[in-house]
Design an enzyme around this catalytic site. Structure first.
Site, short mmCIF file in Angstrom:
data_model
loop_
_atom_site.label_atom_id
_atom_site.label_comp_id
_atom_site.label_asym_id
_atom_site.label_seq_id
_atom_site.Cartn_x
_atom_site.Cartn_y
_atom_site.Cartn_z
N GLY A 199 40.80 39.27 32.24
CA GLY A 199 39.82 39.21 31.16
C GLY A 199 38.78 40.30 31.21
CD GLN A 200 37.52 45.49 34.44
OE1 GLN A 200 38.58 45.47 35.07
NE2 GLN A 200 36.56 46.37 34.69
CG HIS A 219 30.89 43.56 34.96
ND1 HIS A 219 31.73 44.53 34.48
CD2 HIS A 219 31.33 42.39 34.46
CE1 HIS A 219 32.64 43.97 33.69
NE2 HIS A 219 32.44 42.67 33.67
CG LEU A 220 29.49 40.86 41.90
CD1 LEU A 220 28.47 40.52 42.98
CD2 LEU A 220 30.71 39.97 42.02
CG HIS A 221 30.90 37.88 35.17
ND1 HIS A 221 30.59 37.76 33.83
CD2 HIS A 221 31.93 38.75 35.24
CE1 HIS A 221 31.40 38.53 33.12
NE2 HIS A 221 32.23 39.15 33.95
CG ASN A 280 36.81 38.66 35.02
OD1 ASN A 280 37.28 37.76 35.70
ND2 ASN A 280 35.90 38.45 34.07
CG ASP A 289 27.37 38.17 29.68
OD1 ASP A 289 28.22 38.64 30.45
OD2 ASP A 289 27.58 38.03 28.44
CB ILE A 290 25.18 40.27 25.17
CG1 ILE A 290 24.41 40.42 23.87
CG2 ILE A 290 26.68 40.27 24.92
CD1 ILE A 290 24.58 41.79 23.22
P1 5GP Z 1 34.26 41.19 31.58
O1 5GP Z 1 34.99 40.44 30.50
O2 5GP Z 1 34.55 42.67 31.53
O3 5GP Z 1 34.43 40.62 32.96
O4 5GP Z 1 32.73 40.97 31.27
C1 5GP Z 1 32.02 41.74 30.36
C2 5GP Z 1 30.75 40.97 30.05
O5 5GP Z 1 29.84 41.87 29.47
C3 5GP Z 1 30.97 39.84 29.04
O6 5GP Z 1 30.54 38.60 29.64
C4 5GP Z 1 30.12 40.24 27.85
O7 5GP Z 1 29.48 39.15 27.24
C5 5GP Z 1 29.13 41.21 28.46
N1 5GP Z 1 28.67 42.25 27.56
C6 5GP Z 1 29.46 43.06 26.77
N2 5GP Z 1 28.69 43.93 26.09
C7 5GP Z 1 27.41 43.67 26.47
C8 5GP Z 1 26.16 44.25 26.09
O8 5GP Z 1 26.06 45.18 25.28
N3 5GP Z 1 25.03 43.73 26.67
C9 5GP Z 1 25.09 42.72 27.58
N4 5GP Z 1 23.93 42.29 28.09
N5 5GP Z 1 26.25 42.15 27.95
C10 5GP Z 1 27.38 42.62 27.40
#
Ligand code: 5GP
Ligand code: ZN
Length: 113
Positions: A92-93, A99-101, A86, A29-30
């Protein structure tokens, strides 16, 4: 399709990939929320868990098996880790490609924020 995670899976956007196969890709994750924070995605574009169909059952199971493999490799399997998906805004999506965190390497709080 203008989807950031499809682009990561296709390597049109760089990321730190830790695992990949024909079905799934796992990458860092970034904006990590824990010492280990990996995202596991299917190559297939599915916007939210609500869009899953009967045909996706094996795909979803595969995401969990990849998460286990990465957790073992990152040495957080025995310590413990959290898997989160999410769905939609109040959860918070922010990226609408499922995606699975995989979160670990520190003590997690419950309930989550
Ligand atoms: P969500 O909030 O949809 O459950 O999670 C999205 C996740 O994607 C966040 O934790 C965010 O930091 C990560 N993310 C968003 N854009 C990028 C990207 O360009 N590269 C990577 N590696 N992670 C990303
Ligand atoms: Zn996508």
């Amino acid at each position: 399709m203008d989807c950031i995670f499809c682009k990561i899976a296709n390597k049109e956007i760089p990321s730190k990939i830790v695992y990949e196969d024909d079905i799934a890709v796992a990458f860092e994750d970034i904006n990590p929320q824990a010492p280990v924070h990996i995202l596991i995605i299917p190559r297939k574009h599915i916007p939210t868990s609500l869009a899953l169909t009967e045909d996706d059952k094996a795909l979803v199971g595969h995401l969990f098996l990849v998460a286990n493999k990465v957790a073992e490799e990152k040495r957080i399997a025995d310590r413990g880790f959290r898997l989160v998906m999410n769905s939609n805004e109040e959860a918070g999506q922010t990226v609408f490609h499922i995606h699975l965190h995989l979160l670990g390497g520190r003590v997690m709080q419950w309930p989550p924020g």
